[in-house]
Design a protein around this motif. Sequence first.
Motif, PDB file in Angstrom:
ATOM      1  N   ARG A   1     -23.475 -52.827 -37.425  1.00  0.00           N
ATOM      2  CA  ARG A   1     -23.107 -52.670 -35.968  1.00  0.00           C
ATOM      3  C   ARG A   1     -21.518 -52.925 -35.591  1.00  0.00           C
ATOM      4  NH1 ARG A   1     -27.435 -56.290 -35.496  1.00  0.00           N
ATOM      5  NH2 ARG A   1     -25.872 -57.793 -35.071  1.00  0.00           N
ATOM      6  N   THR A   2     -20.645 -53.307 -36.543  1.00  0.00           N
ATOM      7  CA  THR A   2     -19.467 -53.546 -36.295  1.00  0.00           C
ATOM      8  C   THR A   2     -18.423 -52.277 -36.754  1.00  0.00           C
ATOM      9  OG1 THR A   2     -19.604 -55.804 -36.601  1.00  0.00           O
ATOM     10  CG2 THR A   2     -17.361 -55.073 -36.597  1.00  0.00           C
ATOM     11  N   THR A   3     -17.847 -51.749 -35.684  1.00  0.00           N
ATOM     12  CA  THR A   3     -17.003 -50.304 -35.999  1.00  0.00           C
ATOM     13  C   THR A   3     -15.531 -50.856 -36.153  1.00  0.00           C
ATOM     14  OG1 THR A   3     -18.306 -49.189 -34.557  1.00  0.00           O
ATOM     15  CG2 THR A   3     -16.021 -48.336 -35.119  1.00  0.00           C
ATOM     16  N   PRO A   4     -15.187 -50.568 -37.210  1.00  0.00           N
ATOM     17  CA  PRO A   4     -13.665 -50.832 -37.981  1.00  0.00           C
ATOM     18  C   PRO A   4     -12.915 -50.164 -37.063  1.00  0.00           C
ATOM     19  CG  PRO A   4     -14.634 -49.852 -39.410  1.00  0.00           C
ATOM     20  CD  PRO A   4     -15.705 -50.016 -38.444  1.00  0.00           C
ATOM     21  N   THR A   5     -11.556 -50.541 -36.672  1.00  0.00           N
ATOM     22  CA  THR A   5     -10.533 -49.980 -35.888  1.00  0.00           C
ATOM     23  C   THR A   5      -9.488 -49.818 -36.673  1.00  0.00           C
ATOM     24  OG1 THR A   5      -9.782 -51.814 -34.432  1.00  0.00           O
ATOM     25  CG2 THR A   5     -11.535 -50.450 -33.636  1.00  0.00           C
ATOM     26  N   THR A   6      -9.365 -50.262 -37.898  1.00  0.00           N
ATOM     27  CA  THR A   6      -7.993 -50.258 -38.796  1.00  0.00           C
ATOM     28  C   THR A   6      -8.328 -49.527 -40.224  1.00  0.00           C
ATOM     29  OG1 THR A   6      -8.458 -52.301 -39.818  1.00  0.00           O
ATOM     30  CG2 THR A   6      -7.163 -52.355 -37.650  1.00  0.00           C
TER      31      THR A   6
ATOM     32  N   ALA B   1      -7.612 -50.789 -42.966  1.00  0.00           N
ATOM     33  CA  ALA B   1      -8.043 -52.092 -44.052  1.00  0.00           C
ATOM     34  C   ALA B   1      -9.733 -52.165 -43.260  1.00  0.00           C
ATOM     35  CB  ALA B   1      -7.411 -53.162 -43.530  1.00  0.00           C
ATOM     36  N   GLY B   2     -10.107 -51.965 -42.436  1.00  0.00           N
ATOM     37  CA  GLY B   2     -11.534 -52.291 -41.733  1.00  0.00           C
ATOM     38  C   GLY B   2     -12.163 -51.166 -42.501  1.00  0.00           C
ATOM     39  N   ARG B   3     -11.592 -50.004 -42.043  1.00  0.00           N
ATOM     40  CA  ARG B   3     -12.587 -48.939 -42.727  1.00  0.00           C
ATOM     41  C   ARG B   3     -12.846 -49.050 -44.358  1.00  0.00           C
ATOM     42  NH1 ARG B   3      -9.871 -46.614 -38.632  1.00  0.00           N
ATOM     43  NH2 ARG B   3      -8.181 -45.857 -39.726  1.00  0.00           N
ATOM     44  N   LEU B   4     -11.881 -49.329 -45.180  1.00  0.00           N
ATOM     45  CA  LEU B   4     -11.793 -49.580 -46.623  1.00  0.00           C
ATOM     46  C   LEU B   4     -12.819 -50.643 -47.109  1.00  0.00           C
ATOM     47  CD1 LEU B   4      -8.146 -49.495 -47.622  1.00  0.00           C
ATOM     48  CD2 LEU B   4     -10.031 -47.616 -47.982  1.00  0.00           C
ATOM     49  N   ALA B   5     -12.926 -51.744 -46.000  1.00  0.00           N
ATOM     50  CA  ALA B   5     -13.802 -52.905 -46.203  1.00  0.00           C
ATOM     51  C   ALA B   5     -15.165 -52.496 -45.931  1.00  0.00           C
ATOM     52  CB  ALA B   5     -13.514 -53.990 -45.200  1.00  0.00           C
ATOM     53  N   LEU B   6     -15.361 -51.670 -45.139  1.00  0.00           N
ATOM     54  CA  LEU B   6     -16.702 -50.831 -44.949  1.00  0.00           C
ATOM     55  C   LEU B   6     -17.439 -50.272 -45.935  1.00  0.00           C
ATOM     56  CD1 LEU B   6     -19.181 -50.359 -42.761  1.00  0.00           C
ATOM     57  CD2 LEU B   6     -17.871 -48.539 -41.891  1.00  0.00           C
ATOM     58  N   VAL B   7     -16.196 -49.392 -46.333  1.00  0.00           N
ATOM     59  CA  VAL B   7     -16.871 -48.339 -47.656  1.00  0.00           C
ATOM     60  C   VAL B   7     -17.062 -49.608 -48.836  1.00  0.00           C
ATOM     61  CG1 VAL B   7     -16.061 -46.861 -49.425  1.00  0.00           C
ATOM     62  CG2 VAL B   7     -15.466 -46.350 -47.147  1.00  0.00           C
ATOM     63  N   ASP B   8     -16.257 -50.446 -49.156  1.00  0.00           N
ATOM     64  CA  ASP B   8     -16.542 -51.462 -50.145  1.00  0.00           C
ATOM     65  C   ASP B   8     -17.817 -52.045 -50.086  1.00  0.00           C
ATOM     66  OD1 ASP B   8     -14.263 -50.726 -51.650  1.00  0.00           O
ATOM     67  OD2 ASP B   8     -13.291 -52.607 -50.794  1.00  0.00           O
ATOM     68  N   TYR B   9     -18.010 -52.467 -48.806  1.00  0.00           N
ATOM     69  CA  TYR B   9     -19.312 -53.174 -48.379  1.00  0.00           C
ATOM     70  C   TYR B   9     -20.605 -52.220 -48.629  1.00  0.00           C
ATOM     71  CZ  TYR B   9     -22.976 -56.224 -46.066  1.00  0.00           C
ATOM     72  OH  TYR B   9     -23.976 -56.919 -45.754  1.00  0.00           O
ATOM     73  N   ALA B  10     -20.471 -50.907 -48.347  1.00  0.00           N
ATOM     74  CA  ALA B  10     -21.665 -49.973 -48.443  1.00  0.00           C
ATOM     75  C   ALA B  10     -21.822 -49.822 -49.993  1.00  0.00           C
ATOM     76  CB  ALA B  10     -21.231 -48.710 -47.973  1.00  0.00           C
TER      77      ALA B  10
ATOM     78  N   VAL C   1     -20.282 -45.331 -41.042  1.00  0.00           N
ATOM     79  CA  VAL C   1     -19.228 -44.786 -41.355  1.00  0.00           C
ATOM     80  C   VAL C   1     -18.807 -43.709 -40.466  1.00  0.00           C
ATOM     81  CG1 VAL C   1     -18.377 -43.177 -43.269  1.00  0.00           C
ATOM     82  CG2 VAL C   1     -19.578 -45.092 -43.769  1.00  0.00           C
ATOM     83  N   THR C   2     -19.528 -43.161 -39.772  1.00  0.00           N
ATOM     84  CA  THR C   2     -19.546 -42.071 -38.863  1.00  0.00           C
ATOM     85  C   THR C   2     -18.772 -42.631 -37.473  1.00  0.00           C
ATOM     86  OG1 THR C   2     -21.420 -40.772 -39.422  1.00  0.00           O
ATOM     87  CG2 THR C   2     -20.461 -40.116 -37.402  1.00  0.00           C
TER      88      THR C   2
ATOM     89  N   GLN D   1     -28.940 -62.860 -45.124  1.00  0.00           N
ATOM     90  CA  GLN D   1     -28.393 -61.569 -45.781  1.00  0.00           C
ATOM     91  C   GLN D   1     -28.599 -60.267 -44.974  1.00  0.00           C
ATOM     92  OE1 GLN D   1     -30.069 -61.205 -49.830  1.00  0.00           O
ATOM     93  NE2 GLN D   1     -27.934 -61.204 -50.749  1.00  0.00           N
ATOM     94  N   SER D   2     -29.840 -60.302 -44.445  1.00  0.00           N
ATOM     95  CA  SER D   2     -30.107 -59.211 -43.581  1.00  0.00           C
ATOM     96  C   SER D   2     -29.527 -59.230 -42.289  1.00  0.00           C
ATOM     97  CB  SER D   2     -31.757 -59.291 -43.158  1.00  0.00           C
ATOM     98  OG  SER D   2     -32.544 -59.016 -44.205  1.00  0.00           O
ATOM     99  N   ALA D   3     -29.601 -60.354 -41.741  1.00  0.00           N
ATOM    100  CA  ALA D   3     -28.417 -60.624 -40.444  1.00  0.00           C
ATOM    101  C   ALA D   3     -27.196 -60.208 -40.496  1.00  0.00           C
ATOM    102  CB  ALA D   3     -28.491 -62.039 -39.794  1.00  0.00           C
ATOM    103  N   THR D   4     -26.478 -60.611 -41.876  1.00  0.00           N
ATOM    104  CA  THR D   4     -25.238 -60.154 -42.138  1.00  0.00           C
ATOM    105  C   THR D   4     -24.931 -58.700 -42.246  1.00  0.00           C
ATOM    106  OG1 THR D   4     -24.798 -62.499 -43.227  1.00  0.00           O
ATOM    107  CG2 THR D   4     -23.338 -60.558 -43.556  1.00  0.00           C
ATOM    108  N   ARG D   5     -25.821 -57.844 -43.134  1.00  0.00           N
ATOM    109  CA  ARG D   5     -25.906 -56.594 -43.101  1.00  0.00           C
ATOM    110  C   ARG D   5     -26.070 -55.919 -41.997  1.00  0.00           C
ATOM    111  NH1 ARG D   5     -29.928 -56.293 -46.127  1.00  0.00           N
ATOM    112  NH2 ARG D   5     -31.345 -55.607 -44.783  1.00  0.00           N
ATOM    113  N   ASP D   6     -26.769 -56.334 -41.145  1.00  0.00           N
ATOM    114  CA  ASP D   6     -27.057 -55.619 -39.877  1.00  0.00           C
ATOM    115  C   ASP D   6     -25.807 -55.640 -38.933  1.00  0.00           C
ATOM    116  OD1 ASP D   6     -29.506 -55.027 -40.450  1.00  0.00           O
ATOM    117  OD2 ASP D   6     -30.370 -56.520 -39.329  1.00  0.00           O
ATOM    118  N   ALA D   7     -24.955 -56.959 -39.033  1.00  0.00           N
ATOM    119  CA  ALA D   7     -24.010 -57.071 -37.958  1.00  0.00           C
ATOM    120  C   ALA D   7     -22.764 -56.233 -38.751  1.00  0.00           C
ATOM    121  CB  ALA D   7     -23.538 -58.708 -38.397  1.00  0.00           C
ATOM    122  N   VAL D   8     -22.749 -56.029 -39.928  1.00  0.00           N
ATOM    123  CA  VAL D   8     -21.623 -55.351 -40.657  1.00  0.00           C
ATOM    124  C   VAL D   8     -21.865 -53.918 -39.915  1.00  0.00           C
ATOM    125  CG1 VAL D   8     -20.581 -54.133 -42.363  1.00  0.00           C
ATOM    126  CG2 VAL D   8     -21.181 -56.559 -42.686  1.00  0.00           C
TER     127      VAL D   8
END
Length: 208
Positions: free
Chosen positions: A36-41, A43-52, A81-82, A27-34
Amino acid sequence: MKAFGLDPNSTSRPNWFLRERALTEAQSATRDAVWRTTPTTRAGRLALVDYARFQIALFTGSSVEDPDCPAYLFRDIMSAVTAAFEVDCAPASDSALHDLSGCNLAQLARLYETWEGVFHHLTGAGAIPCFTSDRRSGFTPAGDVLDREYDRAGAFLSTIADEVRSRTAVSADDRHERLGVLIRHELNTNGRPVDAALLSELNAQPDR
């Protein structure tokens, strides 16, 4: 982890804590990977907000709208997010869109002069009332479009200037075209020539 928590026999098995530790580390490794991964679309930004939101719900045990988010989690979320917003708002790189290698110095000089006119027109257009908000504290939707194109025009001017700077003049005409573009770009960028290498080239003995 959810299945592990819901299984009444999870903690009755031998070495159950090793399984829990492995799941926690995953779980920790997955959270850290998310983070560190900057979305460029979009859909990716919406997924990041949902994950947060999901991570906050895990911490608080609920899906309340205004949870008491711990400082470390808030920092992780805001950093991710920034970074996503910075990528979304960054001016497009025109160097990847335009191949200028086939243009000679004279053609590059004319291209710069033409695009410079577009750039200055966009600069003045930004003051037109329909492009600014009522309190002149920002842009209207039309003004946002104009502002993005202004950034793109400036980036393209820099791309042309970089291409010119990389060329070697082989004649007096080429030297004049090259220096003309670089001087204009210095004025557009800094208001006056400040590049030491360019100033040295300007002061060099002119071609005979």
